[in-house]
Design a protein around this motif. Sequence first.
Motif, short mmCIF file in Angstrom:
data_model
loop_
_atom_site.label_atom_id
_atom_site.label_comp_id
_atom_site.label_asym_id
_atom_site.label_seq_id
_atom_site.Cartn_x
_atom_site.Cartn_y
_atom_site.Cartn_z
N ILE A 11 65.04 41.62 65.93
CA ILE A 11 64.23 41.63 67.39
C ILE A 11 65.26 42.15 68.56
O ILE A 11 66.42 41.49 68.57
CB ILE A 11 63.63 40.41 67.53
CG1 ILE A 11 62.64 39.68 66.24
CG2 ILE A 11 62.96 40.31 68.90
CD1 ILE A 11 62.49 38.33 66.39
N THR A 58 63.24 40.61 59.83
CA THR A 58 63.34 41.63 61.17
C THR A 58 64.44 41.35 61.90
O THR A 58 65.16 40.41 61.91
CB THR A 58 61.87 40.93 61.96
OG1 THR A 58 62.04 39.75 62.15
CG2 THR A 58 60.69 41.28 60.96
N CYS A 118 56.65 38.25 65.17
CA CYS A 118 57.87 37.70 64.86
C CYS A 118 58.01 36.38 64.61
O CYS A 118 59.17 35.99 64.26
CB CYS A 118 59.07 38.71 65.42
SG CYS A 118 58.94 40.05 65.25
N VAL A 173 54.70 43.39 60.26
CA VAL A 173 55.69 42.68 61.01
C VAL A 173 55.75 41.38 60.31
O VAL A 173 56.69 40.91 59.99
CB VAL A 173 55.69 42.91 62.29
CG1 VAL A 173 56.95 41.93 63.04
CG2 VAL A 173 55.70 44.24 62.83
N LYS A 174 54.66 40.51 60.40
CA LYS A 174 54.75 39.19 59.91
C LYS A 174 54.88 39.10 58.44
O LYS A 174 55.52 38.09 58.07
CB LYS A 174 53.06 38.78 60.21
CG LYS A 174 52.72 38.54 61.49
CD LYS A 174 51.09 37.89 61.52
CE LYS A 174 50.65 37.90 62.98
NZ LYS A 174 49.30 37.52 62.82
N VAL A 219 61.20 45.89 67.55
CA VAL A 219 61.38 45.08 66.35
C VAL A 219 61.67 46.34 65.30
O VAL A 219 60.99 46.97 64.90
CB VAL A 219 60.25 44.25 65.77
CG1 VAL A 219 60.45 43.45 64.72
CG2 VAL A 219 59.98 43.23 66.99
#
Length: 83
Positions: free
Chosen positions: A14, A12, A69, A6-7, A78
């Motif tokens: 949310i 992304t 995130c 995710v990072k 996410v």
Amino acid sequence: MSYDQVKQASKTIIGIKQAVKAMYAGQVSALFVAIDADKWVTDPAILLAKEIGVPVYYVDSRKELGKACGIHVGAAVVAITAM
């Protein structure tokens, strides 16, 4: 799948509503769901993802998912965009 993916994602999305919209638009390549989130909140997104063939990955914590995130609150769902 982990918080690191995710990072590292370039974009992304949310939140439940935004993730569902993006899935309907065909923009999502993966969906991350926190298992400590309420099922009545996450189930619609999970069902849609499975229906259209988007892989669903589960993580342990809403707080950690939000942190991955870059936000200071928890995130139940996410989506990672396909773009």
